[in-house]
Structure formats: structure tokens, C-alpha cells
Design an enzyme around this catalytic site. Structure first.
Site, PDB file in Angstrom:
ATOM      1  N   SER A 260      79.665  38.766  22.783  1.00 25.11           N
ATOM      2  CA  SER A 260      80.013  37.604  21.972  1.00 25.11           C
ATOM      3  C   SER A 260      81.104  37.983  20.970  1.00 25.11           C
ATOM      4  O   SER A 260      82.157  38.463  21.381  1.00 25.11           O
ATOM      5  CB  SER A 260      78.755  37.045  21.302  1.00 25.11           C
ATOM      6  OG  SER A 260      78.975  35.752  20.793  1.00 25.11           O
TER       7      SER A 260
ATOM      8  N   GLU B  42      75.710  29.827  29.454  1.00 27.79           N
ATOM      9  CA  GLU B  42      75.903  30.246  28.058  1.00 27.79           C
ATOM     10  C   GLU B  42      75.541  29.115  27.087  1.00 27.79           C
ATOM     11  O   GLU B  42      74.908  29.327  26.053  1.00 27.79           O
ATOM     12  CB  GLU B  42      77.365  30.646  27.829  1.00 27.79           C
ATOM     13  CG  GLU B  42      77.907  31.716  28.758  1.00 27.79           C
ATOM     14  CD  GLU B  42      77.807  33.122  28.201  1.00 27.79           C
ATOM     15  OE1 GLU B  42      77.151  33.318  27.157  1.00 27.79           O
ATOM     16  OE2 GLU B  42      78.368  34.028  28.820  1.00 27.79           O
TER      17      GLU B  42
ATOM     18  N   HIS C 248      73.499  32.211  26.696  1.00 28.74           N
ATOM     19  CA  HIS C 248      74.242  33.195  25.911  1.00 28.74           C
ATOM     20  C   HIS C 248      73.279  34.219  25.322  1.00 28.74           C
ATOM     21  O   HIS C 248      72.223  33.861  24.798  1.00 28.74           O
ATOM     22  CB  HIS C 248      74.991  32.465  24.788  1.00 28.74           C
ATOM     23  CG  HIS C 248      75.996  33.291  24.058  1.00 28.74           C
ATOM     24  ND1 HIS C 248      77.124  33.796  24.662  1.00 28.74           N
ATOM     25  CD2 HIS C 248      76.058  33.689  22.755  1.00 28.74           C
ATOM     26  CE1 HIS C 248      77.842  34.458  23.762  1.00 28.74           C
ATOM     27  NE2 HIS C 248      77.214  34.412  22.612  1.00 28.74           N
TER      28      HIS C 248
END
Length: 471
Positions: free
Chosen positions: A186, A303, A393
Site C-alpha cells: 500500500s 482491493e 486490500h
């Protein structure tokens, strides 16, 4: 039961612990505390110490607030008070000598996260013969404000200082400074990409792993919107003096109010990397195709299911999707391709899948296609049974670190995640760190991708038609 371990670096001697063949040294300063006269300045050298410094506990965490709402019920937060936030942690094989090294940079949207989160324990890598290093860096306003008269991208500059520290000091822990792999997820993946984009940092990196990381830096004016709005809310100028005179707690509270209800596709602006002549002259998405650093890069299938709670998806109508699509210049044929790929999906799910690919998968694919250097691409597709998160995610983290049974991972992956998947992913990451070959063919015109699921296999990249229609 743990025994003691010692290591001597340029600033002094450390006392850590040894257990199960792994040496641990925690809370090691790689730069001076970034407060007082150092606040909103580039990272300054760490001070030396006399005698032996205890390195058995994580250092203080960067100022931050816990996640709010539904995400807060899934993602943990660690808060350790103190000013000495620029620290590193090392897990090393007990008899390491010239071992490959990985430097882990955590995610958290540039304003949350910490190396002390249990999921990020580096023991599985150390047991596989890797010297594992994790770091904290400045977050939020402290690390990514765009001020008129202060250095920019301070969190990135912290990461660059940590990478330089690894290059200087890692031999003391049995690691090879010529075999350093950067790894991040990320926002941490964005920082990995940004370090590769910097001419001073890139020579220190042998390989890199980017997990679900945005690859594009923004103009200073766009990246600075969050700073400008916070300054107006607080009634202060966008200067170093004004922000340094405002407590971290006050900045955090202003940010909490500002960001309520925000999402990756709209709402209040978030912290981002800013293009800057001194700290980041070019955007990573432009530099990555040009460099020779071997790269492992990938994303998760769903995600968006961490970003948008079910009620938010349910509220997305065709009109809202049209408005978002026009604002992002996504052609109508792209939406039609997504509906063909996902015929059972709701409009909200189509919106989320477009968001996933627009922000992460399409940029990663374009970079991978443009590179001539070795590039391996993956997609994490295992579907969690928790809250219909699917392959959301951050879902892959517990598997990469072989920590899927820890409480933090269980909140997302449930009580019975497939153990074999963790062995597969950690093994692939370890092989890449050690040799550059994770165990499947590089990405090329055939677009071969490693699909990590209950059954792991190498396939042609899925959903190519819809991906290629995104701007």
C-alpha cells in the site's frame, strides 16, 4: 525462553534476544527524533550512546489515530508513546554471514501503521535465511505536509535514511549490503517505488517488491490540498513555523474531522507523495520502466472491499458511477467490459472493481509491460469468508508473513485460512529476495501472472480487456 544477543553498529552496542535460531534487535535509532528543533526537517543523524543499549522492545510509533468505522474493526493499531519514532528492527538468522536482506516498509495511507504490528514479525523470513528489517517513518502531517518553506516528502526522506542505515550497518547483523531488497505494501509500496525513482537511493537496492502500491506522485499543488485545507481549518499559515507551533494531537484532530467519510475515489483529500526537485524529481510510474532493478509487483483481486463497506457499495447508483467515470475520464466501453466480466455484480461492485484497477492494477500492469528488466507479477485471489471481504486490500499480508493465525490476521481472514497458501507466498517472496526468481516466469507479452488462491497457478493475466481500457 530467550537468550541475549549483541551487535555493535557505528552508534554503539545493542543487546537483543535470541530464540529458536533467530536474533531480534528492536527499536534501533536510524535517525534522531523528529521533534523539537528537528520537526518538519530532513532526518538528522542518530546520536551515539555509551555502554550497551537495550534493543528488546519496539520504539515509539509515529503520531496517528486508530482507523475509524468498519476498517477500524479489521485493521489493528499500535500506539507506543515517545519521540524517538525513527527506529529500525532486525530479525536475523543466528549464524547469518553475508545473508540476503529485506527492508520492509509498512502501509497505512501515509497516515497510519507501525512496524510493531504483530503481523509484521520477521521471524519467518529469518528462519528462511533472510535478515529482515522493518522501520517506522513519519506519517500524516508530520511526514507528508506540503509547506511553503519546509522540505517535502519527509516520510519518504525517513525511508531513504533508513535504507542508507541498512547499507551502512546491516553487516553487523550478518546481512549483505549488496543484497538488499525493498518490500512494501500500500503506502509502503508507494515508498518502495519512490525510493527506486531516486538516483541516490536506487544504487543501494538489489531487488524490490511492491504489494498493492500506488505508483504515481502528484504535483505539489495537488498533494498539498490536504495541507492547505488543514491550515484553513486550524486558522494557520502553511509554513514550517505555524505547523511546528501546532501540537501533533491538534493536527491529528483536525485531520480526523477533515477526513470523516472520505474514500479513495472522493471526499477529503489524502496524503500523497509530491513531486519535488529535492526529494522526488520524477514520478515512480515514469522511472520504473527505465531501471534495471528486478521487480515483484502485484495486487489483490478485490482491493476495494476494504475501502468501501457494504452499505457504501449499496448506495452507488448508475448515476453516481457515471459521474465518477466521467470525472476520471473512463470510457463507457470500459464500464461495459467490466459488466461483461462480472455479470452478477451490483453497480456498487462494478464501481469498486473499476476503482481497484484504476488505482492499482492498471498502473502496475502498464509498468510491468513497459519494463525490460526482470518483472514478476502476481494476483492474490483467495476469498476470505469474513464480511464478504473476499481478496480485499491487505488480505495477503498474513500469508506473506506466515502470520495468518495471529489475531490481527484472523479478523480479516477468519479462523481457518489455508496454511499452504502462506507457505506458497512466503516461499515465493523468500526466493525472490535471495535469488530474484520467485518461482514463475517473468511478465512479458504473454502477461503471465502468478495467481495465489486455494490452488496456486501461473496463468495469463485475467481481465486484460477491461484493464487495457482504463486511462
Amino acid at each position: 525462553m530467550s537468550d541475549t544477543a549483541t551487535a555493535t553498529i557505528s552508534t554503539g552496542t545493542l543487546r537483543g534476544t535470541t530464540s529458536d535460531g533467530v536474533r531480534r534487535f528492536l527499536g534501533i535509532p536510524y535517525a534522531a527524533p523528529p521533534f523539537g528543533e528537528n520537526r518538519f526537517r530532513e532526518p538528522q543523524p542518530a546520536a551515539s550512546w555509551i555502554g550497551v543499549r537495550e534493543a528488546t522492545a519496539f520504539g515509539p510509533t509515529a503520531p496517528q489515530l486508530p482507523y475509524a468505522g468498519a476498517i477500524g474493526e479489521l485493521l489493528g493499531t499500535v500506539r507506543i508513546n515517545g519521540d524517538d519514532v525513527l527506529t529500525a528492527n532486525v530479525w536475523a538468522p543466528e549464524k547469518a554471514d553475508g545473508a540476503p536482506v529485506v527492508l520492509w516498509i509498512h502501509g497505512g495511507a501515509f497516515e497510519r501503521g507501525a512496524a510493531a504490528l504483530p503481523t509484521y514479525d520477521g521471524a519467518a523470513f529469518a528462519r528462511a535465511g533472510i535478515v529482515f528489517v522493518s522501520i517506522n517513518y513519519r506519517l500524516g502531517s508530520e511526514g507528508f505536509s506540503v509547506l511553503d518553506d519546509a522540505p517535502r516528502n519527509l516520510g519518504l526522506q525517513d525511508a531513504a535514511a533508513a535504507l542508507a542505515w541498512v547499507s551502512r550497518e546491516i553487516a553487523a547483523f550478518g546481512g549483505s549490503p549488496a543484497q538488499v531488497t525493498l518490500m512494501g505494501e500500500s503506502a509502503g509500496g508507494s515508498l518502495v517505488a519512490a525510493l527506486l525513482a531516486r538516483d541516490d537511493s536506487r544504487p543501494l537496492v538489489r531487488r524490490a517488491i511492491i504489494q498493492s502500491g500506488p505508483l504515481q506522485a502528484q504535483s505539489a499543488s495537488k498533494a498539498g490540498r490536504v495541507t492547505a485545507q488543514l491550515a484553513r481549518r486550524l486558522g494557520i499559515a502553511t509554513t514550517r513555523a505555524a505547523f511546528a507551533a501546532t501540537t501533533s494531537d491538534r493536527l491529528l484532530e483536525a485531520r480526523r474531522v477533515q477526513s470523516a467519510g472520505a474514500s479513495p475515489m472522493g471526499g477529503a483529500p489524502g496524503f500523497q507523495l509530491a513531486l519535488d526537485p529535492d526529494s522526488l524529481p520524477r514520478s515512480p510510474h515514469e522511472v520504473l520502466p527505465e531501471i534495471e532493478t528486478p521487480l515483484l509487483i502485484g495486487t489483490n483481486t478485490d482491493e476495494y472491499r476494504l475501502w468501501f463497506p457494504p452499505e457504501a457499495l449499496d448506495g452507488i447508483t448508475r448515476t453516481k458511477l457515471l459521474i465518477a467515470r466521467l470525472a476520471l475520464r473512463i470510457p463507457g466501453r470500459a464500464e461495459r467490459a467490466y459488466r461483461a466480466e462480472w455479470p452478477e455484480a451490483s453497480t456498487g461492485e462494478i464501481f469498486g472493481q473499476i476503482a481497484t484497477d484504476f488505482l492499482l492494477r492498471a498502473p502496475a500492469t502498464r509498468v510491468a509491460l513497459a519494463r525490460s528488466a526482470p518483472t514478476h507479477v502476481y494476483e492474490f485471489a483467495w476469498r476470505s469468508p469474513v464480511r464478504d471481504l473476499r481478496a480485499a486490500h491487505a488480505m495477503e499480508l498474513g500469508f506473506v508473513f506466515q502470520r495468518a493465525h495471529d489475531p490481527d490476521s484472523v479478523r480479516m481472514a477468519g479462523l481457518e485460512p489455508p496454511r499452504a497458501l502462506g507457505l506458497e507466498m512466503n516461499g515465493a517472496w523468500t526466493r525472490f529476495i535471495a535469488s530474484g526468481d520467485p518461482g514463475w516466469e517473468p511478465f512479458g507479452s504473454d502477461r503471465l501472472t502468478r495467481l495465489f488462491d486455494a490452488r496456486t497457478e501461473t496463468v495469463a493475466q485475467r481481465r486484460m480487456e477491461s484493464l487495457d481500457l482504463l486511462p
